[in-house]
Design an enzyme around this catalytic site. Sequence first.
Site, PDB file in Angstrom:
ATOM      1  N   ARG A 159     -17.716  -7.541  14.052  1.00 24.73           N
ATOM      2  CA  ARG A 159     -18.155  -7.742  15.445  1.00 24.73           C
ATOM      3  C   ARG A 159     -18.498  -6.390  16.061  1.00 24.73           C
ATOM      4  O   ARG A 159     -18.331  -5.356  15.430  1.00 24.73           O
ATOM      5  CB  ARG A 159     -17.019  -8.371  16.246  1.00 24.73           C
ATOM      6  CG  ARG A 159     -15.755  -7.537  16.116  1.00 24.73           C
ATOM      7  CD  ARG A 159     -14.675  -7.910  17.075  1.00 24.73           C
ATOM      8  NE  ARG A 159     -13.385  -7.451  16.627  1.00 24.73           N
ATOM      9  CZ  ARG A 159     -12.902  -6.219  16.790  1.00 24.73           C
ATOM     10  NH1 ARG A 159     -13.633  -5.305  17.372  1.00 24.73           N
ATOM     11  NH2 ARG A 159     -11.714  -5.884  16.343  1.00 24.73           N
ATOM     12  N   GLU A 196       0.841  -1.198   0.000  1.00 20.61           N
ATOM     13  CA  GLU A 196       0.000   0.000   0.000  1.00 20.61           C
ATOM     14  C   GLU A 196       0.872   1.241   0.000  1.00 20.61           C
ATOM     15  O   GLU A 196       1.966   1.231   0.549  1.00 20.61           O
ATOM     16  CB  GLU A 196      -0.853   0.062   1.289  1.00 20.61           C
ATOM     17  CG  GLU A 196      -2.026  -0.870   1.282  1.00 20.61           C
ATOM     18  CD  GLU A 196      -2.813  -0.823   2.596  1.00 20.61           C
ATOM     19  OE1 GLU A 196      -2.500   0.041   3.450  1.00 20.61           O
ATOM     20  OE2 GLU A 196      -3.709  -1.641   2.742  1.00 20.61           O
ATOM     21  N   HIS A 209      -0.386   0.858  17.576  1.00 18.77           N
ATOM     22  CA  HIS A 209      -1.561   0.524  16.768  1.00 18.77           C
ATOM     23  C   HIS A 209      -2.755   0.115  17.597  1.00 18.77           C
ATOM     24  O   HIS A 209      -3.687  -0.516  17.099  1.00 18.77           O
ATOM     25  CB  HIS A 209      -1.254  -0.571  15.741  1.00 18.77           C
ATOM     26  CG  HIS A 209      -0.193  -0.168  14.762  1.00 18.77           C
ATOM     27  ND1 HIS A 209      -0.277   0.989  14.040  1.00 18.77           N
ATOM     28  CD2 HIS A 209       0.967  -0.743  14.422  1.00 18.77           C
ATOM     29  CE1 HIS A 209       0.799   1.105  13.286  1.00 18.77           C
ATOM     30  NE2 HIS A 209       1.582   0.065  13.511  1.00 18.77           N
TER      31      HIS A 209
HETATM   32  P1  ADP Z   1      -3.748  -4.846  11.533  1.00 21.14           P
HETATM   33  O1  ADP Z   1      -4.840  -5.672  10.908  1.00 21.14           O
HETATM   34  O2  ADP Z   1      -2.468  -5.599  11.683  1.00 21.14           O
HETATM   35  O3  ADP Z   1      -4.195  -4.145  12.798  1.00 21.14           O
HETATM   36  P2  ADP Z   1      -4.339  -2.569   9.832  1.00 21.14           P
HETATM   37  O4  ADP Z   1      -4.329  -2.763   8.365  1.00 21.14           O
HETATM   38  O5  ADP Z   1      -5.677  -2.518  10.510  1.00 21.14           O
HETATM   39  O6  ADP Z   1      -3.412  -3.692  10.496  1.00 21.14           O
HETATM   40  O7  ADP Z   1      -3.538  -1.243  10.213  1.00 21.14           O
HETATM   41  C1  ADP Z   1      -3.250  -0.896  11.556  1.00 21.14           C
HETATM   42  C2  ADP Z   1      -2.838   0.570  11.675  1.00 21.14           C
HETATM   43  O8  ADP Z   1      -1.695   0.826  10.837  1.00 21.14           O
HETATM   44  C3  ADP Z   1      -3.878   1.601  11.225  1.00 21.14           C
HETATM   45  O9  ADP Z   1      -4.794   1.942  12.258  1.00 21.14           O
HETATM   46  C4  ADP Z   1      -3.012   2.774  10.806  1.00 21.14           C
HETATM   47  O10 ADP Z   1      -2.648   3.515  11.969  1.00 21.14           O
HETATM   48  C5  ADP Z   1      -1.768   2.115  10.239  1.00 21.14           C
HETATM   49  N1  ADP Z   1      -1.836   1.952   8.740  1.00 21.14           N
HETATM   50  C6  ADP Z   1      -2.362   0.913   8.058  1.00 21.14           C
HETATM   51  N2  ADP Z   1      -2.264   1.094   6.714  1.00 21.14           N
HETATM   52  C7  ADP Z   1      -1.621   2.272   6.526  1.00 21.14           C
HETATM   53  C8  ADP Z   1      -1.209   3.021   5.366  1.00 21.14           C
HETATM   54  N3  ADP Z   1      -1.406   2.592   4.121  1.00 21.14           N
HETATM   55  N4  ADP Z   1      -0.585   4.196   5.582  1.00 21.14           N
HETATM   56  C9  ADP Z   1      -0.358   4.653   6.844  1.00 21.14           C
HETATM   57  N5  ADP Z   1      -0.721   4.010   7.956  1.00 21.14           N
HETATM   58  C10 ADP Z   1      -1.352   2.829   7.825  1.00 21.14           C
END
Ligand code: ADP
Length: 689
Positions: free
Chosen positions: A302, A210, A245
């Site tokens: 959920r 991404e 996170h």
């Molecule tokens: P996980 O499933 O491991 O928790 P997520 O995809 O939900 O991972 O992402 C967790 C956190 O990482 C998000 O809340 C955000 O703070 C950060 N994050 C995720 N994707 C991006 C991105 N493309 N750019 C910047 N920060 C991101």
Amino acid sequence: MTLTPASHIKRFDTLLIANRGEIACRIMRTARAMGLRTVAIYSDADANARHVREADEAVRIGPAAARESYLDVAAVIAAAQRTGTGAIHPGYGFLSENGTFVEALDTAGITFVGPPASAIAAMGDKSAAKVRMEKASVPLVPGYHGADQDDALLRREADSIGYPVLLKASAGGGGKGMRVVESGDEFQAMLDGCRRESRAAFSDDRMLIEKYLTQPRHVEVQVFCDSHGNGVYLFERDCSVQRRHQKVLEEAPAPGMSEALRCKMGDAAVRAAQEIGYVGAGTVEFLLDADGSFYFMEMNTRLQVEHPITEMITGQDLVEWQLRVAMGESLPCTQQELSINGHSFEARLYAEDPEQDFLPATGTLSRFHVDLEGAGLTPEQVRLDSGVESGDTVSMHYDPMLAKLIVHGPDRAAALATLNRALAALDVQGVVTNRAFLQRLATHPDFASGNVDTRFIERHEDSLFAKHRYTHENYASAALVGLHQLARESESHSPWDRHDGFRLNAPRTIRIALCPITQGQGQNVPADAEFCVVEGQRAAGANDWQLTIGNETLHATISSLEGDAVAITLNGHRRRLQARLVGERERNIVVMVDSQRETRLYWNRIDSIDHGHHEAESTLTAPMHGTVVTLLQEPGVRVEKGMPLMVMEAMKMEHTINAPTNGQVESFHFSAGDTVGQGDVLLEFAPEE
Ligand code: ADP
């Protein structure tokens, strides 16, 4: 679209809550109000927990370890059958997003309060979910989520997206298998690392890429669908303030959100849910960029931890909605009937020490109370969703979240003022918590102006973890707390003044050495620690002291208020705080909590002072009660300062014990799998000459 098969919908009069802590208590509250019989389940560690005490019935399902109790599908189903339960609410975490569990319930003829297994599966894999979302025209972060996993192809994709990019494990979750790549040069090394981590954690090394957004906000939309094809959104929550996170403070609605953007995001979220045949409560998480673009991140299938702030601004009970939908009813409201009233915040109270890298804490909550009336607040303004009460113990086995403080106000400023008053009125004693840290967050000027993004805590580290400058007043207060407590104990037990005494009528000087315990230090006094020496002499009254620090003399009085609260007056300046002297191994520690922070200092009478120099260099002690996950070094092999030596786990979080200096491990006192107590010596370490 897929509808829930009619066979899965039946009315039920008993609800089993397959969870613990605050969420189990919160679900039971609504279930009871709807006239349902409630059944709790518990592990050995929770036999006397609040959720068990509050349920109509409770069934033991196994030992403390979650995988042998709350995660044991067969044990949970057996408990449901034994109690004649018609439906199971999974809460969040544990089995709430486990498709196998949902299928097993279908087979057993028990209603699952949540979406069909197919919807959980559709959102379970990040890459597959993105393909589905693309189809439903839900905007995605620019990136690559294809099946072809050739290294050179991934590199070309990353180059064309433009750096920085974020590598994510398709099967990932909980922040694992995720890395930021700053430039093409480091791409291959990062890819290899990510793949290794992902294989280890998820037995799957597929990656997606991404665009890495540098200052996004985390904005999520609450959606709800019934089994008749209706879907609505209950507006958004901003959960940008995160540590590791993990969300810490949430609010609804999102600050600065325009009505047009709200509609666009809400519609996209409902499309996302309907694309996968969703039924029940779900949350679609988006990243919101500074220019107003928003991108799908994931869908949580959920009820979320932070659902109460949505309840506060909409006046709806989301658990009631869940139960009605599970009974086959239609959604209670249409989109047009829903509106936003005022503003709400939620602060998550964790048993953890922000000053020690958020290390989880355990212990007995000697007091857990919010004095709303004293703070001039009403139950309409403040809601406390808690899994604990005074006297409860906090164990190492589960998530360290104790409670959530949820507030409501007519607008953001009013709600924030209420949050601050409620945080100040929250009296937690006996276990270290992040209460004071939450208060520093909530009073931060940038937070007050709504200037939040996912790096808020990181960016404001200096002010949020302000290196506390210790003044003479701090040292004097700490010295006094210990003197006062020991004097009181001596009055009730007698001969505590064996060598030099503070015999009431013989004013001799007692010397106290104090040393602040700083962030990340654990229980070891560093070799170069500065001690401050305070001399105390009892003055006229029983609670009056004369304290000397260097050339300065302070007239001090101290009086005990309720619980751990004391009032300390130093040269005519009176302050109220919570403070106590605790004995940890051979060390005495003074813990002081005021509205801003919690400070801890070693407190020792100078005649018995042990600088701990030898110990700090030659042994490392466990910072908390937990289990040893793995040993990372061989005894006798040279390591450099900061290199990881072993990993411990407590409350689902890992903590690495690092080399204090260059040297070598001489021996480990524990092996992987062993349980260790706080303060236990973990290993012998030989520093390099
Ligand atoms: P996980 O499933 O491991 O928790 P997520 O995809 O939900 O991972 O992402 C967790 C956190 O990482 C998000 O809340 C955000 O703070 C950060 N994050 C995720 N994707 C991006 C991105 N493309 N750019 C910047 N920060 C991101």
